[in-house]
Design an enzyme around this catalytic site. Structure first.
Site, PDB file in Angstrom:
ATOM      1  N   CYS A 177      41.512 -27.936   5.387  1.00 37.36           N
ATOM      2  CA  CYS A 177      40.869 -28.955   6.195  1.00 37.36           C
ATOM      3  C   CYS A 177      39.368 -28.756   6.350  1.00 37.36           C
ATOM      4  O   CYS A 177      38.672 -29.661   6.808  1.00 37.36           O
ATOM      5  CB  CYS A 177      41.544 -29.024   7.558  1.00 37.36           C
ATOM      6  SG  CYS A 177      43.320 -29.403   7.439  1.00 37.36           S
TER       7      CYS A 177
ATOM      8  N   HIS B  34      37.162 -32.935  11.745  1.00 26.40           N
ATOM      9  CA  HIS B  34      38.414 -33.031  10.995  1.00 26.40           C
ATOM     10  C   HIS B  34      39.430 -33.766  11.847  1.00 26.40           C
ATOM     11  O   HIS B  34      39.644 -33.442  13.023  1.00 26.40           O
ATOM     12  CB  HIS B  34      38.907 -31.631  10.643  1.00 26.40           C
ATOM     13  CG  HIS B  34      40.343 -31.589  10.238  1.00 26.40           C
ATOM     14  ND1 HIS B  34      40.863 -32.405   9.251  1.00 26.40           N
ATOM     15  CD2 HIS B  34      41.385 -30.832  10.697  1.00 26.40           C
ATOM     16  CE1 HIS B  34      42.155 -32.149   9.116  1.00 26.40           C
ATOM     17  NE2 HIS B  34      42.486 -31.220   9.975  1.00 26.40           N
TER      18      HIS B  34
ATOM     19  N   ASN C 200      46.753 -36.784   9.736  1.00 27.06           N
ATOM     20  CA  ASN C 200      45.930 -35.653   9.295  1.00 27.06           C
ATOM     21  C   ASN C 200      45.982 -35.604   7.777  1.00 27.06           C
ATOM     22  O   ASN C 200      47.008 -35.256   7.190  1.00 27.06           O
ATOM     23  CB  ASN C 200      46.484 -34.363   9.911  1.00 27.06           C
ATOM     24  CG  ASN C 200      45.708 -33.120   9.515  1.00 27.06           C
ATOM     25  OD1 ASN C 200      44.994 -33.098   8.506  1.00 27.06           O
ATOM     26  ND2 ASN C 200      45.861 -32.057  10.279  1.00 27.06           N
TER      27      ASN C 200
END
Length: 352
Positions: free
Chosen positions: A120, A251, A281
């Site tokens: 990420c 993020h 996500n």
């Protein structure tokens, strides 16, 4: 922490790509029950996720985004001097996805390719790597980031199944004397390795499929411990405070984490980008995808001061303070299934 300032490299365009397959709140209700599903959505802010089909890979998402980017920018493939592909879900153990895209896009043999295995924080790491490299070897770089994390998701695991979606993004970088500086802050802490992992290689058990394991409590604690300092360090490198930026793009892990970090940093709701409700996500693609989903009209019409920060597996984290825009292209595409011949482009929309 490692601070690095890169001058003279500009972001010229961004294209995000999500697969057509979609898992909705109704799917969660059918799997976990209505009460549990609604609690998950309320806590995470994630209402849907897009998942690749069994015959689609990260390279397919990346190629779709890259082709649209090159076409929309009016860049001939022969003008690209560097290709960097960031993914933690490559199509094959080898060769890397960079080699696959080098051939499919028709890049010159003299163009170096670099594959980065990163999670990420991958977009910020990739942006730093590509920007430093292209200044040394050429003028234009193509950065591709993307993951198909659904490959490693146990659909009955409430800790991860409602969170992760698949996506990729392609970013056009160009050396230019009038480009502003990008100030990076990067860091790692290998002590976090056991808390976000997929068994593989020598560690993989042959009697079961590789599955993603995440200790959410440890991830949250790590994020609050390391990310605010990284953000402040990147801002300090260009002489900005949190009030000097137009947008904070973290993020897109979950809405609760984003709001908590933004509050700790002193960012206002208007500054804070939350663009994960329909995509979840998306790992390394989450930051550029958020730019396309939430800031398309702004970035294509004007210059914006941004603070971008990614964090996750490893532990690893990276923040960058930079000015972006006006860019030539900032949009989101949908990669349709193999049996659907149509091409689809989902218009990017502004989000609060």
């Amino acid at each position: 922490m490692v601070a690095s300032v890169v001058d003279g490299v500009a972001v010229r365009g961004v294209v995000g790509c999500i697969p057509q397959g979609r898992e909705s709140q109704a799917d969660l209700i059918a799997r976990f029950g209505e009460e549990a599903a609604l609690k998950i959505v309320k806590a995470t802010g994630i209402e849907a996720r897009h998942r690749v089909e069994t015959d689609q890979c990260a390279s397919d998402l990346g190629e779709h985004a890259a082709r649209r980017l090159l076409d929309g920018m009016g860049w001939d493939a022969a003008s690209v001097d560097l290709l960097v592909f960031v993914t933690q879900t490559p199509d094959h153990p080898l060769p890397g996805n960079g080699a696959l895209l080098h051939r499919r896009l028709g890049l010159r043999k003299s163009v170096p390719v670099l594959d980065l295995t990163q999670g990420c924080a991958g977009f910020v790491y990739g942006l730093w790597t590509a920007s430093v490299m292209v200044k040394s070897i050429g003028r234009r770089a193509l950065l591709i980031v993307g993951d198909t994390t659904s490959r490693f998701i146990d659909p009955l695991d409430r800790a991860v199944a409602p969170l992760f979606g698949d996506a990729a993004a392609a970013i056009a970088l160009e050396c230019a004397p009038d480009a502003g500086r990008m100030a990076f802050d990067l860091g790692s802490d290998g002590a976090g390795a056991p808390y976000l992992t997929v068994e593989g290689g020598a560690m993989r058990r042959p009697d079961r499929l590789p599955r993603l394991f995440m200790d959410g409590t440890q991830v949250f604690a790590f994020t609050l411990r390391e990310v605010p300092g990284s953000v402040r360090a990147a801002l300090a490198s260009v002489g900005w405070g949190i009030g000097d930026i137009d947008h904070l793009v973290l993020h897109q892990a979950n809405a609760q984490m984003i709001h908590h970090l933004a509050q700790k940093l002193g960012a206002t709701p208007d500054q804070t980008v939350v663009a994960l409700a329909e995509v979840g996500n998306t790992s390394s693609a989450s930051i550029p995808l958020a730019l396309c989903l939430a800031l398309s009209s702004e970035l294509t019409s004007q210059s914006r001061r941004l603070l971008l920060s990614g964090f996750g597996v490893g532990w690893s984290w990276g923040s960058v303070a930079l000015t972006v825009g006006p860019v030539s292209l900032c949009e989101t595409l949908t990669l349709l299934g193999r049996n659907d011949p149509a091409e689809s482009a989902a218009p990017a929309t502004d989000a609060d």
